[in-house]
Design an enzyme around this catalytic site. Structure first.
Site, PDB file in Angstrom:
ATOM      1  CG  HIS A  87      -6.906   9.370   0.985  1.00  0.00           C
ATOM      2  ND1 HIS A  87      -6.996   8.058   0.555  1.00  0.00           N
ATOM      3  CD2 HIS A  87      -7.279  10.139  -0.073  1.00  0.00           C
ATOM      4  CE1 HIS A  87      -7.380   8.043  -0.710  1.00  0.00           C
ATOM      5  NE2 HIS A  87      -7.570   9.291  -1.109  1.00  0.00           N
ATOM      6  CG  HIS A  95      -4.128  -0.823   5.088  1.00  0.00           C
ATOM      7  ND1 HIS A  95      -3.730  -0.066   4.018  1.00  0.00           N
ATOM      8  CD2 HIS A  95      -5.114  -1.640   4.633  1.00  0.00           C
ATOM      9  CE1 HIS A  95      -4.428  -0.418   2.950  1.00  0.00           C
ATOM     10  NE2 HIS A  95      -5.277  -1.372   3.295  1.00  0.00           N
ATOM     11  CB  CYS A 109      -0.912  -0.011   1.226  1.00  0.00           C
ATOM     12  SG  CYS A 109      -1.762   1.549   1.508  1.00  0.00           S
ATOM     13  CG  ASP A 123      -2.872  15.027  -3.532  1.00  0.00           C
ATOM     14  OD1 ASP A 123      -3.809  14.328  -3.121  1.00  0.00           O
ATOM     15  OD2 ASP A 123      -2.349  14.872  -4.658  1.00  0.00           O
ATOM     16  CG  HIS A 176      -3.965   3.923   3.725  1.00  0.00           C
ATOM     17  ND1 HIS A 176      -2.979   3.143   4.311  1.00  0.00           N
ATOM     18  CD2 HIS A 176      -4.304   4.842   4.651  1.00  0.00           C
ATOM     19  CE1 HIS A 176      -2.752   3.570   5.544  1.00  0.00           C
ATOM     20  NE2 HIS A 176      -3.548   4.608   5.772  1.00  0.00           N
ATOM     21  CG  ASN A 202     -12.634  10.976  -3.789  1.00  0.00           C
ATOM     22  OD1 ASN A 202     -13.681  11.603  -3.894  1.00  0.00           O
ATOM     23  ND2 ASN A 202     -11.470  11.478  -4.161  1.00  0.00           N
ATOM     24  CB  CYS A 233       1.087   1.031   4.322  1.00  0.00           C
ATOM     25  SG  CYS A 233      -0.544   0.685   5.030  1.00  0.00           S
ATOM     26  CG  HIS A 288      -8.694  14.458  -0.988  1.00  0.00           C
ATOM     27  ND1 HIS A 288      -7.686  14.531  -1.924  1.00  0.00           N
ATOM     28  CD2 HIS A 288      -9.224  13.218  -1.102  1.00  0.00           C
ATOM     29  CE1 HIS A 288      -7.618  13.385  -2.588  1.00  0.00           C
ATOM     30  NE2 HIS A 288      -8.538  12.564  -2.108  1.00  0.00           N
TER      31      HIS A 288
HETATM   32  P1  AMP Z   1      -8.330   9.391  -4.159  1.00  0.00           P
HETATM   33  O1  AMP Z   1      -8.911   9.477  -5.513  1.00  0.00           O
HETATM   34  O2  AMP Z   1      -9.184  10.054  -3.110  1.00  0.00           O
HETATM   35  O3  AMP Z   1      -7.923   7.977  -3.796  1.00  0.00           O
HETATM   36  O4  AMP Z   1      -7.032  10.291  -4.218  1.00  0.00           O
HETATM   37  C1  AMP Z   1      -5.737   9.834  -4.040  1.00  0.00           C
HETATM   38  C2  AMP Z   1      -4.862  11.044  -3.930  1.00  0.00           C
HETATM   39  O5  AMP Z   1      -3.575  10.604  -3.518  1.00  0.00           O
HETATM   40  C3  AMP Z   1      -4.685  11.824  -5.228  1.00  0.00           C
HETATM   41  O6  AMP Z   1      -5.067  13.186  -5.014  1.00  0.00           O
HETATM   42  C4  AMP Z   1      -3.196  11.685  -5.525  1.00  0.00           C
HETATM   43  O7  AMP Z   1      -2.634  12.831  -6.113  1.00  0.00           O
HETATM   44  C5  AMP Z   1      -2.632  11.414  -4.147  1.00  0.00           C
HETATM   45  N1  AMP Z   1      -1.369  10.663  -4.132  1.00  0.00           N
HETATM   46  C6  AMP Z   1      -1.097   9.506  -4.766  1.00  0.00           C
HETATM   47  N2  AMP Z   1       0.163   9.098  -4.504  1.00  0.00           N
HETATM   48  C7  AMP Z   1       0.689  10.033  -3.669  1.00  0.00           C
HETATM   49  C8  AMP Z   1       1.954  10.195  -3.051  1.00  0.00           C
HETATM   50  N3  AMP Z   1       2.951   9.296  -3.209  1.00  0.00           N
HETATM   51  N4  AMP Z   1       2.163  11.273  -2.270  1.00  0.00           N
HETATM   52  C9  AMP Z   1       1.179  12.194  -2.107  1.00  0.00           C
HETATM   53  N5  AMP Z   1      -0.044  12.089  -2.660  1.00  0.00           N
HETATM   54  C10 AMP Z   1      -0.288  11.037  -3.436  1.00  0.00           C
HETATM   55 ZN    ZN Z   2      -2.263   1.293   3.708  1.00  0.00          ZN
END
Ligand code: AMP
Ligand code: ZN
Length: 118
Positions: free
Chosen positions: A102, A49, A7, A33, A100, A89, A10, A104
């Site tokens: 999160h 997780h 992940c 982000d 995982h 989301n 993670c 925003h």
């Molecule tokens: P979601 O569609 O809510 O799953 O959004 C995932 C978010 O994670 C997106 O806005 C990506 O730009 C962000 N994201 C993906 N990989 C990374 C990373 N390594 N570091 C920071 N943000 C990330």
């Molecule tokens: Zn995770």
């Protein structure tokens, strides 16, 4: 604390891939982000997780409350001092990309274009 080997978030928690961390305690981290949609775009995640908001139940209430309660302080610290959007989301219909949980936080001086995360 449970974690999942493959992940991406993670891996950020374990320090295996870099992230611009803006907050960390024993349960939660927040980082910028990688593809911001507004001047302020912070992700708040549990260190544990949890795949998605679709997976939580009342045993997660304390952790979820803690994550949400951190939002205003983190938002203001990043410059979103005039309000912000909070988006989670979840699942396929919610177009969740990273499995995982999160939160925003989206804001900043000109966030009005950021109606949605994508
Ligand atoms: P979601 O569609 O809510 O799953 O959004 C995932 C978010 O994670 C997106 O806005 C990506 O730009 C962000 N994201 C993906 N990989 C990374 C990373 N390594 N570091 C920071 N943000 C990330
Ligand atoms: Zn995770």
């Amino acid at each position: 604390m449970s974690s999942q080997d493959d992940c991406i978030f993670c891996k950020i928690v374990r320090g295996e891939i870099p992230a611009k961390k803006v907050f960390e305690d024993e349960d939660v981290i927040a980082f910028l982000d990688i593809k911001p949609v507004a001047p302020v775009h912070v992700l708040v995640i549990p260190k544990k997780h949890i795949a998605s908001l679709t997976q939580v139940d009342k045993t997660d209430a304390l952790l979820l409350g803690k994550m949400l309660a951190l939002v205003p302080t983190l938002a203001v610290a990043q410059g979103a001092d005039d309000g912000f959007r909070v988006i989670i989301n979840a699942g396929r219909v919610g177009q969740q990309e990273v499995p995982h949980l999160h939160i925003h936080i989206i804001g900043g001086p000109h966030p009005l274009g950021a109606m949605l995360v994508r």
